[in-house]
Design an enzyme around this catalytic site. Structure first.
Site, PDB file in Angstrom:
ATOM      1  N   TRP A   1      44.510 -29.949  -3.354  1.00 53.35           N
ATOM      2  CA  TRP A   1      43.108 -29.963  -3.784  1.00 53.35           C
ATOM      3  C   TRP A   1      42.977 -30.528  -5.184  1.00 53.35           C
ATOM      4  O   TRP A   1      41.988 -31.221  -5.493  1.00 53.35           O
ATOM      5  CB  TRP A   1      42.528 -28.555  -3.673  1.00 53.35           C
ATOM      6  CG  TRP A   1      42.751 -27.997  -2.303  1.00 53.35           C
ATOM      7  CD1 TRP A   1      43.551 -26.942  -1.945  1.00 53.35           C
ATOM      8  CD2 TRP A   1      42.242 -28.531  -1.055  1.00 53.35           C
ATOM      9  NE1 TRP A   1      43.543 -26.770  -0.584  1.00 53.35           N
ATOM     10  CE2 TRP A   1      42.759 -27.722  -0.014  1.00 53.35           C
ATOM     11  CE3 TRP A   1      41.398 -29.585  -0.739  1.00 53.35           C
ATOM     12  CZ2 TRP A   1      42.459 -27.953   1.329  1.00 53.35           C
ATOM     13  CZ3 TRP A   1      41.089 -29.817   0.596  1.00 53.35           C
ATOM     14  CH2 TRP A   1      41.617 -29.012   1.610  1.00 53.35           C
TER      15      TRP A   1
ATOM     16  N   ASP B   1      38.346 -25.089  -9.858  1.00 56.28           N
ATOM     17  CA  ASP B   1      38.121 -24.872  -8.435  1.00 56.28           C
ATOM     18  C   ASP B   1      38.750 -23.522  -8.101  1.00 56.28           C
ATOM     19  O   ASP B   1      39.962 -23.391  -8.076  1.00 56.28           O
ATOM     20  CB  ASP B   1      38.770 -26.003  -7.639  1.00 56.28           C
ATOM     21  CG  ASP B   1      38.712 -25.779  -6.129  1.00 56.28           C
ATOM     22  OD1 ASP B   1      38.104 -24.787  -5.687  1.00 56.28           O
ATOM     23  OD2 ASP B   1      39.283 -26.612  -5.395  1.00 56.28           O
TER      24      ASP B   1
ATOM     25  N   LYS C   1      36.325 -18.897   1.948  1.00 54.33           N
ATOM     26  CA  LYS C   1      37.638 -18.267   1.826  1.00 54.33           C
ATOM     27  C   LYS C   1      37.541 -16.812   1.369  1.00 54.33           C
ATOM     28  O   LYS C   1      38.268 -15.959   1.858  1.00 54.33           O
ATOM     29  CB  LYS C   1      38.518 -19.062   0.858  1.00 54.33           C
ATOM     30  CG  LYS C   1      38.811 -20.470   1.363  1.00 54.33           C
ATOM     31  CD  LYS C   1      39.656 -21.260   0.383  1.00 54.33           C
ATOM     32  CE  LYS C   1      39.870 -22.679   0.875  1.00 54.33           C
ATOM     33  NZ  LYS C   1      40.652 -22.752   2.119  1.00 54.33           N
TER      34      LYS C   1
END
Length: 361
Positions: A104, A173, A197
């Protein structure tokens, strides 16, 4: 297990607290006496105003935020933020520092590259297959921000202490560990988290933005890609993802009123992680993939002696009501995601199964 529900170890979309699901179920056809479902009411109604405002206020209470922060709800997931952050903040030739700790982070860096923005990759753990969190990093003092990924779902690593950036704001993030522990927001210019999540369903991203970061932004980008658009309209410039925001509100209510806050949530998460890591570390059959000082409490990645055994392990675990244990397709192996809603009972059931599987193989 209740009503044939499995123990869900999926990495995202992931497990939600059972009381939240039950409250959604009980009010889905008639939300708050409206005679309509939450997915039918107008986002301009007093019913939805109460939902989104409560979600904002609970976020601020849980994280101890003052009026110097905006709490925003943006569509497009965390992946859109990879582009929105440099579009908004890397104006007038400004540059940012990025730390690459896996898939990511790499994607975030690539978006800055696509946009032809100035950036530096000041640290990376790629040399050891992203199995650790870098230390002793030198930052550029004039950077607009430092971008990190706080938890890495694929490689199973996590920042347990955030870097000292010498005052440069961190943009993080936090999709997979947001609201799993207390957070000192003084270090951060912005944090963002795809809800699916740890705090809700897919389709919405929470963005917590320090108001002074808007001073960096320009209005020469499309309206829906400006943070100022969301900040000025309470995230309702257009129709927001109402159901996702409603679910987030209920998860935050659960965190605040049932769990008792982020300190207690962190203690629970530490206990779950310790149980699973202690078992794996004392086994000659299983092995973790992340360096010990970088291991994630949210995503425990591990391998078995052979890929064939890993395939059998996942199949038999699924048959036993233990779901979502297959590793990410890019790396293989196995992964148990221990997000907030994952119970100690679920971890105990997993460890018991792992013990049995080890004996049998």
């Amino acid at each position: 297990m209740i009503d044939n529900r499995i123990f869900n170890f999926n990495a995202g979309p992931a497990a939600l607290p059972l009381p939240v699901l039950q409250e959604i179920q009980s009010s889905f056809l008639n939300f708050d006496g409206s005679g309509m479902s939450i997915i039918e009411i107008s986002h301009r109604s007093s019913w939805f105003d109460a939902v989104i405002n409560d979600a904002v206020e609970r976020t601020k209470r849980l994280l101890g935020l003052d009026d110097g922060f905006h709490v925003l709800f943006v569509q497009g997931g965390a992946s859109l933020q990879f582009a929105m952050a440099p579009m908004n903040f890397l104006t007038n030739g400004r540059s940012a520092d990025y730390i690459n700790t896996g898939t990511w982070s790499t994607k975030a860096i690539n978006e800055a590259k696509i946009l032809h923005k100035n950036y530096s990759v000041v640290a990376s753990s790629e040399d050891k297959n992203f199995s650790y969190i870098p230390k002793d990093i030198s930052f550029n003092k004039d950077a607009a921000y430092v971008h990190i990924t706080s938890n890495n779902t694929i490689k199973g690593t996590q920042w347990h202490a955030f870097p000292d950036t010498n005052g440069v704001p961190i943009v993080a993030d936090m999709s997979s560990d947001f609201m799993s522990r207390p957070l000192d927001m003084d270090k951060f210019g912005m944090v963002y988290a795809g809800a699916q999540k740890n705090i809700g369903p897919s389709g919405v991203c929470m963005v917590i933005l320090k108001k002074e970061m808007l001073d960096l932004a320009t209005d020469e980008i499309p309206t829906m890609l400006r943070y100022a658009t969301y900040a000025s309209k309470n995230s309702m410039y257009n129709t927001p993802p109402c159901f996702g925001i409603y679910t987030i509100q209920l998860v935050l209510k659960w965190l605040e009123e049932t769990v008792g806050g982020l300190e207690k949530m962190e203690a629970h998460n530490i206990a779950k992680g310790k149980m699973l890591y202690d078992f794996i570390n004392n086994s000659d059959f299983y092995r973790t993939t992340a360096a010990p000082d970088s291991q994630s409490l949210m995503n425990v990645t591990f391998r078995l002696p052979t890929e064939e055994l890993e395939k059998t392990f996942v199949e038999k675990a699924t048959a036993r009501g233990l779901g979502g244990l297959k590793g990410h397709r890019s790396v293989g192996g196995c992964r148990a995601s221990l997000y907030n809603a994952t119970t100690m009972e679920a971890v105990e059931a997993l460890v018991n199964f792992m013990q049995t599987f080890e004996r049998e193989n």
